[in-house]
Design a protein around this motif. Structure first.
Motif, PDB file in Angstrom:
ATOM      1  N   LEU A   1       0.840  -1.232  -0.157  1.00 39.83           N
ATOM      2  CA  LEU A   1      -0.067   0.068   0.295  1.00 39.83           C
ATOM      3  C   LEU A   1       0.856   1.071   0.089  1.00 39.83           C
ATOM      4  N   VAL A   2       0.775   2.131  -1.119  1.00 37.46           N
ATOM      5  CA  VAL A   2       1.496   3.262  -1.090  1.00 37.46           C
ATOM      6  C   VAL A   2       0.586   4.471  -0.755  1.00 37.46           C
ATOM      7  N   LEU A   3       1.179   5.335   0.292  1.00 36.28           N
ATOM      8  CA  LEU A   3       0.254   6.496   0.803  1.00 36.28           C
ATOM      9  C   LEU A   3       0.954   7.739   0.236  1.00 36.28           C
ATOM     10  N   GLU A   4      -0.045   8.438  -0.283  1.00 39.15           N
ATOM     11  CA  GLU A   4       0.565   9.751  -1.130  1.00 39.15           C
ATOM     12  C   GLU A   4      -0.262  11.063  -0.352  1.00 39.15           C
ATOM     13  N   SER A   5       0.423  11.963   0.123  1.00 38.33           N
ATOM     14  CA  SER A   5      -0.150  12.944   0.733  1.00 38.33           C
ATOM     15  C   SER A   5      -1.060  13.919  -0.298  1.00 38.33           C
ATOM     16  N   HIS A   6      -0.648  13.993  -1.513  1.00 39.12           N
ATOM     17  CA  HIS A   6      -1.293  14.780  -2.420  1.00 39.12           C
ATOM     18  C   HIS A   6      -2.248  14.148  -3.207  1.00 39.12           C
ATOM     19  N   ASP A   7      -2.951  14.674  -4.158  1.00 39.55           N
ATOM     20  CA  ASP A   7      -4.204  14.316  -5.107  1.00 39.55           C
ATOM     21  C   ASP A   7      -3.731  13.654  -6.308  1.00 39.55           C
TER      22      ASP A   7
ATOM     23  N   ASP B   1       1.331  11.183   9.090  1.00 41.71           N
ATOM     24  CA  ASP B   1       1.735  12.398  10.171  1.00 41.71           C
ATOM     25  C   ASP B   1       2.891  11.622  11.178  1.00 41.71           C
ATOM     26  N   THR B   2       2.656  10.210  11.340  1.00 35.89           N
ATOM     27  CA  THR B   2       3.368   9.620  12.248  1.00 35.89           C
ATOM     28  C   THR B   2       3.725   8.154  11.910  1.00 35.89           C
ATOM     29  N   ILE B   3       5.043   7.710  11.854  1.00 39.83           N
ATOM     30  CA  ILE B   3       5.489   6.443  11.693  1.00 39.83           C
ATOM     31  C   ILE B   3       5.293   5.596  13.146  1.00 39.83           C
ATOM     32  N   LEU B   4       4.411   4.645  13.209  1.00 40.83           N
ATOM     33  CA  LEU B   4       4.134   4.050  14.425  1.00 40.83           C
ATOM     34  C   LEU B   4       5.280   3.085  14.765  1.00 40.83           C
ATOM     35  N   ILE B   5       5.651   3.087  16.183  1.00 43.29           N
ATOM     36  CA  ILE B   5       6.855   2.158  16.533  1.00 43.29           C
ATOM     37  C   ILE B   5       6.475   1.437  17.890  1.00 43.29           C
ATOM     38  N   GLU B   6       6.428   0.164  17.600  1.00 41.02           N
ATOM     39  CA  GLU B   6       6.012  -0.544  18.877  1.00 41.02           C
ATOM     40  C   GLU B   6       7.263  -1.527  19.477  1.00 41.02           C
ATOM     41  N   GLY B   7       7.561  -1.417  20.496  1.00 39.08           N
ATOM     42  CA  GLY B   7       8.683  -2.287  21.055  1.00 39.08           C
ATOM     43  C   GLY B   7       9.959  -2.263  20.117  1.00 39.08           C
ATOM     44  N   GLY B   8      10.333  -1.009  19.621  1.00 46.38           N
ATOM     45  CA  GLY B   8      11.457  -0.578  18.982  1.00 46.38           C
ATOM     46  C   GLY B   8      11.093  -1.263  17.257  1.00 46.38           C
ATOM     47  N   ARG B   9      10.153  -1.598  17.040  1.00 47.35           N
ATOM     48  CA  ARG B   9       9.859  -1.918  15.672  1.00 47.35           C
ATOM     49  C   ARG B   9       8.823  -1.064  14.866  1.00 47.35           C
ATOM     50  N   ALA B  10       9.066  -0.714  13.811  1.00 47.87           N
ATOM     51  CA  ALA B  10       8.078   0.153  12.907  1.00 47.87           C
ATOM     52  C   ALA B  10       6.846  -0.837  12.366  1.00 47.87           C
ATOM     53  N   VAL B  11       5.624  -0.518  12.929  1.00 46.73           N
ATOM     54  CA  VAL B  11       4.409  -1.424  12.763  1.00 46.73           C
ATOM     55  C   VAL B  11       3.468  -0.669  11.875  1.00 46.73           C
ATOM     56  N   GLY B  12       3.657   0.483  11.555  1.00 46.90           N
ATOM     57  CA  GLY B  12       2.408   1.043  10.649  1.00 46.90           C
ATOM     58  C   GLY B  12       2.671   2.717  10.702  1.00 46.90           C
ATOM     59  N   VAL B  13       1.714   3.422  10.298  1.00 50.42           N
ATOM     60  CA  VAL B  13       1.788   4.595  10.284  1.00 50.42           C
ATOM     61  C   VAL B  13       0.219   5.329  10.549  1.00 50.42           C
ATOM     62  N   LYS B  14       0.330   6.505  11.189  1.00 51.36           N
ATOM     63  CA  LYS B  14      -0.851   7.156  11.657  1.00 51.36           C
ATOM     64  C   LYS B  14      -1.043   8.390  10.395  1.00 51.36           C
ATOM     65  N   LEU B  15      -2.379   8.407   9.991  1.00 54.52           N
ATOM     66  CA  LEU B  15      -2.614   9.466   8.969  1.00 54.52           C
ATOM     67  C   LEU B  15      -3.100  10.978   9.564  1.00 54.52           C
ATOM     68  N   ARG B  16      -2.950  12.025   8.927  1.00 57.75           N
ATOM     69  CA  ARG B  16      -3.468  13.043   9.433  1.00 57.75           C
ATOM     70  C   ARG B  16      -4.820  13.015  10.232  1.00 57.75           C
ATOM     71  N   ASN B  17      -5.715  12.304   9.224  1.00 51.90           N
ATOM     72  CA  ASN B  17      -7.211  12.263   9.617  1.00 51.90           C
ATOM     73  C   ASN B  17      -7.237  11.221  10.985  1.00 51.90           C
ATOM     74  N   GLY B  18      -6.383  10.861  11.653  1.00 51.98           N
ATOM     75  CA  GLY B  18      -6.289   9.869  12.460  1.00 51.98           C
ATOM     76  C   GLY B  18      -6.239   8.357  12.392  1.00 51.98           C
ATOM     77  N   GLN B  19      -6.623   8.127  11.090  1.00 47.05           N
ATOM     78  CA  GLN B  19      -6.467   6.596  10.557  1.00 47.05           C
ATOM     79  C   GLN B  19      -5.135   5.906  10.680  1.00 47.05           C
ATOM     80  N   VAL B  20      -5.514   4.739  11.184  1.00 47.09           N
ATOM     81  CA  VAL B  20      -3.970   3.884  11.602  1.00 47.09           C
ATOM     82  C   VAL B  20      -3.741   2.925  10.451  1.00 47.09           C
ATOM     83  N   VAL B  21      -2.817   2.827   9.795  1.00 51.18           N
ATOM     84  CA  VAL B  21      -2.517   1.758   8.812  1.00 51.18           C
ATOM     85  C   VAL B  21      -1.358   1.104   9.436  1.00 51.18           C
TER      86      VAL B  21
END
Length: 600
Positions: free
Chosen positions: A105-111, A346-366
């Motif tokens: 899944l490629v996430l792009e900020s723009h349109d 907005d944010t790269i999610l780190i859990e236990g020292g590992r990247a596990v996903g991202v959080k978007l500006r609208n609050g959605q977690v991937v």
């Protein structure tokens, strides 16, 4: 290459910008000043900003605020690999991983996708935002391009138009610079005399054999783990050894200089002609963002093989840079990858020292089951990592890596009625050798792709893109309100060098009043719409003083691709970065099967 040059590029390097002059990314550029890449387009008409809707059919496109593709708002969105950014590096990486069978899944900020290499349309004019010179776009032979190797792997292709020259305006005069082993001698004789010809011949005789060695290992074979013993040394070791043995003792010693600054190789050959030294600095700068004393010799040697060997040609993709992006998106979709636009991470999610996903500006977690890959620069990736999870090594890397300056852009839609009939697709204008080719407002690159592809403009019209290749200082723009009179005044002042270069290139028949579209881009344009810190063109890592970090990071499961991890500037360099990152996450068996499938 990506003439950005904004650059010149080698499959292992960088732009003439942007070319597939590759960063070498020259260079990839952003759209002009009043063009937004967000939910709408803004263009200037009669002094007012007017919105213009943008429609582009891409896999996984969604409206602002809507759920990600293939999910309901309440569902958990997941993928094996989540990629931040749909620039060329991100799309190449995503496409290859999808071909390897990963759920991408490629996430792009723009349109619209494409990053610095996106295209945009205004009043029937189809503009390339950045890359404009691409060298050769074939996957094999003396001009093998990593982008073409990616497209081969994805089962996609580009319809290209071939040409062999561009116009150069330098303090000594002007000349039509032609590629090939002998044509440039005639150009040198005309503009710089017999001493320049003698020094250039000496340089070619030493470098062209080395270019064979520099090109012997295809970027598609490179990976950054132990598997490289199989895919690079095991697969290509014998041919590499044979290539080096053919160089002989003198050539072998020269090959030892490939990992140092190109200036050391030039000095060792006692090249003293001032024009040749200046020309070498110009080519180096367009490749890497620094002059010959900071450019990796292998990058320049590779470029010599692309331009100065028999049978070399330049190619421009029919339909412009947008055709490249469309092909990469088609390839991603073909292999079940997904692209979600208007998805600002907005944010790269780190859990236990590992990247596990991202959080978007609208609050959605991937969530990412296997890896998160950032196609953003190092400078822009680090702020997405929570401070409590940020390793000191990454912070130091972002704080200490030198940056190229930014750009000024001028996009014009012009009436061709009174223009010369022999217009060239590219022009390079050097105002003065004395301050150096990296001096602010000294070098201007101009691209008129409608000369080759009339479909890019209305009948009887041309599209034109002029820019300063990574030499515009950010600090004079810092803090300005983009709606203020001070900003408009500075834009007018700093774009004047672009207007004068266009007038010099097109001659007295060109009139500013003949332009139906006039767009000016600034470092603040780059910073805002490309999410580039300080609007930078990318890292300015000098040969011998630092190394590109390659894909891995100190955070488990977090990888990078793009112009911050692979030497060079422009489309070939970032395409190679995507290949290397994807290969490094694949099994050696799958990687080997891919190489066999594309005939490498």
């Amino acid at each position: 290459m990506a003439m950005a040059v904004s650059g010149v590029v080698a499959p292992s390097s960088g732009v003439l910008v942007p070319i597939s002059f590759s960063k070498a990314q020259l260079l990839g550029c952003v759209s002009a000043g009043f063009t937004s890449l967000g939910e709408r387009r803004l263009v200037e008409r009669n002094g007012k900003l007017v919105s213009r809707s943008v429609v582009r059919a891409v896999v996984g496109e969604r409206a602002p605020g809507a759920a990600l593709p293939g999910s309901a708002e309440s569902e958990k969105v997941e993928a094996d690999v989540v990629i931040i950014g749909s620039g060329v590096g991100g799309l190449c990486c995503g496409g290859i991983l999808a071909r390897y069978g990963e759920d991408v899944l490629v996430l792009e900020s723009h349109d619209i996708p494409g990053g610095a290499a996106h295209s945009f349309d205004i009043k029937g004019y189809h503009f390339d935002s950045g890359p404009s010179l691409f060298s050769g776009l074939s996957s094999r032979g003396p001009q093998a391009n990593p982008l073409a190797q990616v497209l081969d792997a994805l089962g996609e292709s580009l319809d290209c138009i071939r040409y062999d020259s561009w116009m150069v305006h330098v303090p000594e005069g002007q000349f039509l610079s032609r590629i090939g082993p002998t044509e440039f001698y005639k150009d040198l004789q005309q503009v710089a005399g017999p001493d320049a010809v003698a020094d250039w011949r000496k340089l070619q005789e030493a470098i062209l054999p080395l270019s064979t060695a520099a090109m012997a290992l295809p970027p598609a074979a490179i990976r950054t783990d132990w598997g490289a013993l199989v895919t690079t040394f095991g697969r290509y070791g014998p041919s590499l050894l044979q290539t080096f043995l053919k160089l002989g003792p003198q050539g072998f010693m020269g090959a030892g200089k490939l990992l140092g600054p190109f200036s050391e190789l030039v000095d060792s050959l006692e090249i003293r002609n001032a024009f040749v030294r200046n020309w070498v600095d110009l080519l180096s700068f367009l490749l890497s963002g620094v002059k010959a004393d900071g450019t990796l010799a292998a990058e320049v040697v590779y470029m010599f093989g692309e331009w100065y060997k028999p049978g070399c040609m330049l190619e421009y993709p029919r339909g412009g840079t947008g055709a490249i992006i469309d092909a990469l998106v088609r390839g991603l979709k073909k292999h079940k990858g997904r692209l979600s636009l208007n998805s600002h991470v907005d944010t790269i999610l780190i859990e236990g020292g590992r990247a596990v996903g991202v959080k978007l500006r609208n609050g959605q977690v991937v969530r990412a089951r296997k890896a998160v890959i950032s196609n953003a620069s190092t400078f822009d990736t680090v702020p997405m990592i929570p401070p409590s999870d940020l390793p000191a090594e990454l912070r130091t890397r972002a704080d200490t890596t030198p940056q190229c300056d930014s750009f000024m852009h001028l996009h014009l839609g012009i009436d061709a009625t009174n223009l010369p009939s022999d217009l060239q697709i590219h022009y390079i204008v050097v105002n003065d050798w004395a301050p150096g080719v990296d001096a602010a407002q000294n070098v201007v690159l101009i691209s008129i792709p409608s000369v080759l592809d009339p479909s890019l403009a209305p009948p009887g019209k041309h599209v034109l893109h002029a820019y300063t290749p990574g030499t515009e200082p950010y600090d004079i723009w810092k803090g300005l309100d983009r709606k203020s009179a001070a900003y408009r005044q500075l834009k007018a002042e700093r774009s004047e060098v672009l207007w004068k270069a266009v007038e010099r290139a097109l001659g007295p028949s060109f009139s500013r009043d003949s332009c139906e579209v006039k767009l000016v881009g600034t470092p603040l344009t780059h910073e805002r719409y490309l999410r580039r810190k300080r609007g930078t063109y990318g890292p300015a890592i000098r040969a011998g003083q630092g190394m590109f970090p390659m894909p891995s990071t100190p955070i488990d499961g977090l990888f990078c691709c793009g112009d911050s991890i692979f030497p060079g500037i422009g489309i070939p360099a970032v395409a190679a970065s995507g290949l290397v990152t994807a290969n490094s996450l694949a099994s050696v068996s799958d990687h080997t099967k891919l190489l066999e499938a594309i005939g490498l």
